[in-house]
Design an enzyme around this catalytic site. Structure first.
Site, mmCIF file in Angstrom:
data_model
loop_
_atom_site.group_PDB
_atom_site.id
_atom_site.type_symbol
_atom_site.label_atom_id
_atom_site.label_comp_id
_atom_site.label_asym_id
_atom_site.label_seq_id
_atom_site.Cartn_x
_atom_site.Cartn_y
_atom_site.Cartn_z
ATOM 1 N N TYR A 182 52.407 42.997 34.721
ATOM 2 C CA TYR A 182 51.873 41.636 34.915
ATOM 3 C C TYR A 182 50.963 41.642 36.140
ATOM 4 O O TYR A 182 51.123 40.843 37.062
ATOM 5 C CB TYR A 182 52.992 40.606 35.091
ATOM 6 C CG TYR A 182 54.091 40.702 34.071
ATOM 7 C CD1 TYR A 182 54.029 39.964 32.887
ATOM 8 C CD2 TYR A 182 55.181 41.548 34.271
ATOM 9 C CE1 TYR A 182 55.043 40.053 31.941
ATOM 10 C CE2 TYR A 182 56.194 41.650 33.326
ATOM 11 C CZ TYR A 182 56.122 40.904 32.167
ATOM 12 O OH TYR A 182 57.128 40.992 31.245
ATOM 13 N N CYS A 234 50.348 10.695 42.663
ATOM 14 C CA CYS A 234 49.770 11.982 42.273
ATOM 15 C C CYS A 234 50.781 12.911 41.611
ATOM 16 O O CYS A 234 50.533 13.441 40.536
ATOM 17 C CB CYS A 234 49.166 12.645 43.504
ATOM 18 S SG CYS A 234 48.658 14.343 43.279
ATOM 19 N N CYS A 265 49.943 11.917 52.782
ATOM 20 C CA CYS A 265 48.935 11.449 51.831
ATOM 21 C C CYS A 265 49.370 10.104 51.264
ATOM 22 O O CYS A 265 50.499 9.952 50.799
ATOM 23 C CB CYS A 265 48.811 12.467 50.705
ATOM 24 S SG CYS A 265 47.821 11.893 49.334
ATOM 25 N N CYS A 274 58.230 33.708 40.292
ATOM 26 C CA CYS A 274 57.883 32.328 40.647
ATOM 27 C C CYS A 274 58.826 31.350 39.964
ATOM 28 O O CYS A 274 58.610 30.148 39.981
ATOM 29 C CB CYS A 274 56.432 32.037 40.262
ATOM 30 S SG CYS A 274 56.103 32.330 38.517
ATOM 31 N N GLN A 307 45.303 34.174 43.851
ATOM 32 C CA GLN A 307 46.375 33.377 44.446
ATOM 33 C C GLN A 307 45.792 32.246 45.292
ATOM 34 O O GLN A 307 44.806 32.451 45.995
ATOM 35 C CB GLN A 307 47.243 34.279 45.329
ATOM 36 C CG GLN A 307 47.993 35.331 44.550
ATOM 37 C CD GLN A 307 49.226 34.784 43.858
ATOM 38 O OE1 GLN A 307 49.638 33.654 44.092
ATOM 39 N NE2 GLN A 307 49.810 35.588 42.997
ATOM 40 N N ASP A 334 55.745 41.136 38.243
ATOM 41 C CA ASP A 334 55.416 39.802 38.771
ATOM 42 C C ASP A 334 55.077 38.913 37.579
ATOM 43 O O ASP A 334 53.935 38.523 37.391
ATOM 44 C CB ASP A 334 54.219 39.914 39.736
ATOM 45 C CG ASP A 334 53.843 38.573 40.364
ATOM 46 O OD1 ASP A 334 54.610 37.599 40.234
ATOM 47 O OD2 ASP A 334 52.770 38.510 40.996
ATOM 48 N N CYS A 367 42.467 15.599 49.864
ATOM 49 C CA CYS A 367 43.813 16.095 49.557
ATOM 50 C C CYS A 367 44.362 16.843 50.766
ATOM 51 O O CYS A 367 43.676 17.676 51.358
ATOM 52 C CB CYS A 367 43.746 17.025 48.352
ATOM 53 S SG CYS A 367 45.272 17.909 48.037
ATOM 54 N N CYS A 369 52.604 16.791 44.968
ATOM 55 C CA CYS A 369 53.512 17.120 46.067
ATOM 56 C C CYS A 369 54.800 16.345 45.870
ATOM 57 O O CYS A 369 54.946 15.237 46.348
ATOM 58 C CB CYS A 369 52.916 16.690 47.401
ATOM 59 S SG CYS A 369 51.413 17.533 47.869
#
Ligand code: SAH
Length: 487
Positions: free
Chosen positions: A346, A79, A73, A443, A317, A416, A165, A82
């Site tokens: 969660y 941005c 990109c 995460c 997700q 989670d 994108c 990423c």
């Protein structure tokens, strides 16, 4: 040697920081260099200095790292979505595995050899591009007053026009162009954050990867969209490039507040249904005889799947291909035989709970957001799942209350949590309940390591840890961990 802002220095990049930045030393002084790749030799411009370390950005790559690749990109540096696009995908995966490993050692206090023993190879993506099923594009005007849509430049609210994108699906571009055309032709103004005037604020697009169903939702600063029929005509006549893809929902979300929150609470359906459906397959995890670039395990379809109904406000997700692997792994770690009582803390819209319900005797889900629990119950219903019950509330309040008052029981507990991890009270109650197994989906490996330490000290043993990449090109990594009760 003292360095100051705007100094140019040559640096060898020897490590990667938590946010994907390169780390190198000049005469013992540590520099965090934005957009540098491990192994690069760069000319860096210093942007900020502190006593023992400083920040810099790449001015010029003098000798590129063997791990450096051409970013896909052209807006990648502006941005910030990423962070590690200039790093080869294989190196990205190694970085993520290392990050989790280091946190388990440093924060979790586990021995290096033990961590290497329990950690299994990371599950990468087969195609690390175009994986996102959801995108929200701000709408505005450029300097010449031309309508644009794209993304916010890192940490600002300046819109950079880019409808293409590299993480999104190709049809987003055609949909965005159709919306801009409709606005142009019908003189519909873009919202201006500074003045609070104008109408169209954001365009939300969601695609069901399994179903092919697409939803478009316009967020507006007003009660109604003018010339609605013209928008419907534009959107419903787009060639989506594949017979499997179909637009099924156009809606409008009303958000008249001056806020950073994208979606308004009121939503009306303009055309079609108010939701899309998508399904996540339950996969069987199979060990491989020989390890290859694709990893050491295979995921085989079982023919079974769970269907979800997703409205513009539902949480779902964003990388469905990896999500089915993540949840299938969690399910395999749970080791269910059909006899178990399982608590899923969660639980969001019940994604993991409904997976578990297929293999357990009874599942209980706990989630703080009432709307998500409504979705969870609805999802259980449309899948004909009757052995899952859901409670609204904080895990650290619902679980202790149920345990102390009702003496609830669990064979397996799955958690989670969001990035901040589990609340201590929640962990304490889990320990008191003495389940046979705990499956922790995380995460954020720093809070995971912190929580695992508490669980380990409370009589549980870490058995297996596996990372999975849900967000290639970014620094995020998911981890699934199995703990079992010490005899
Ligand atoms: N397992 C779900 C959601 C995981 S995201 C899925 O994969 O779809 C974490 C969820 O925890 C969010 O839905 C968030 O609303 C919820 N949450 C945050 N704090 C919580 C708390 N204290 N108690 C219960 N749920 C909480």
């Amino acid at each position: 040697m003292e360095y100051k802002k705007n100094d140019l220095v040559e640096v060898e990049i020897e490590d990667i920081g938590h946010d994907g930045e390169g780390i190198g030393k000049v005469e013992g002084y540590t520099l965090f260099v934005k957009d540098a790749v491990i192994g690069d030799h760069v000319l860096a411009g210093i942007t900020k200095t502190k006593k023992n370390y400083g920040y810099a950005r790449v001015e010029k790559v003098l000798t590129p790292s063997p791990f450096r690749v051409e970013p896909k990109c052209r807006f990648y540096r502006q941005c910030g979505g990423c962070q590690i696009q200039a790093m080869s995908y294989g190196r990205q995966l190694a970085f993520k595995q290392d990050k989790v490993r280091n946190n388990l050692i440093r924060i979790g206090g586990y021995d290096e050899n033990f961590v290497d023993f329990v950690m299994e190879p990371i599950v990468g993506m087969e195609e690390p591009w175009h994986y996102r099923n959801k995108a929200q594009y701000p709408v505005g005007c450029d300097k010449n007053g031309r309508l644009i849509t794209g993304f916010y430049a890192g940490r600002t609210h300046d819109i950079i026009a880019n409808t293409d994108c590299a993480l999104g699906v190709p049809e987003n571009q055609w949909i965005l162009e159709a919306v801009l055309n409709y606005m142009q032709e019908n003189k519909v103004a873009a919202y201006d954050e500074k003045t609070g005037k104008g109408l169209v604020r954001h365009i939300l697009i969601r695609t069901g990867f399994a179903s092919g169903e697409i939803m478009v939702c316009l967020v507006i600063n007003g009660k109604k969209l003018p010339a609605e029929d013209k928008l419907i005509e534009k959107l419903t006549t787009i060639d989506l490039g594949s017979p499997e893809k179909k637009l099924v929902s156009i809606s409008v979300s009303i958000n008249t507040r001056q806020t950073n929150v994208i979606m308004g609470e009121k939503i009306y359906t303009l055309w079609g249904r108010g939701y899309i459906e998508d399904s996540i397959r339950i996969l069987e995890v199979q060990e491989r005889e020989t390890e290859s670039a694709a990893g050491d395990i295979d995921f085989k379809a079982t023919g079974d799947a769970v269907t979800f109904r997703i409205s513009p406000l539902s949480f779902y997700q964003v990388n469905p291909k990896q999500t089915e692997k993540l949840y299938s792994l969690a399910l395999s770690y749970a080791g269910l035989t059909g006899e178990e009582t399982v608590w899923d803390l969660y639980c969001g819209i019940g994604t993991i709970s409904l997976f578990l319900a297929k293999k357990a005797k009874q599942v209980y889900g706990v989630e703080i957001i009432p709307q998500a629990i409504q979705d969870a119950k609805e999802n259980a219903r449309i899948n004909g799942i009757t052995n899952a019950e859901f409670y609204v509330g904080k895990a650290e309040e619902v679980l202790p209350e149920k345990y102390e008052k009702e003496g609830i029981y669990a064979d397996v507990i799955v958690v989670d949590p969001p990035r901040k991890g589990c609340d201590e009270k929640c962990l304490e109650t889990m320990l008191a309940m003495r389940p046979k197994r705990i499956v922790y989906v995380s995460c954020d490996s720093a809070t995971l390591a912190r929580d695992l330490r508490i669980l380990s000290e409370g009589g549980y043993e870490v058995k297996r840890v596996r990372c999975l990449d849900q967000f290639s090109q970014s620094v995020h990594v998911e981890t699934v961990c199995l703990l079992s009760k010490k005899p």
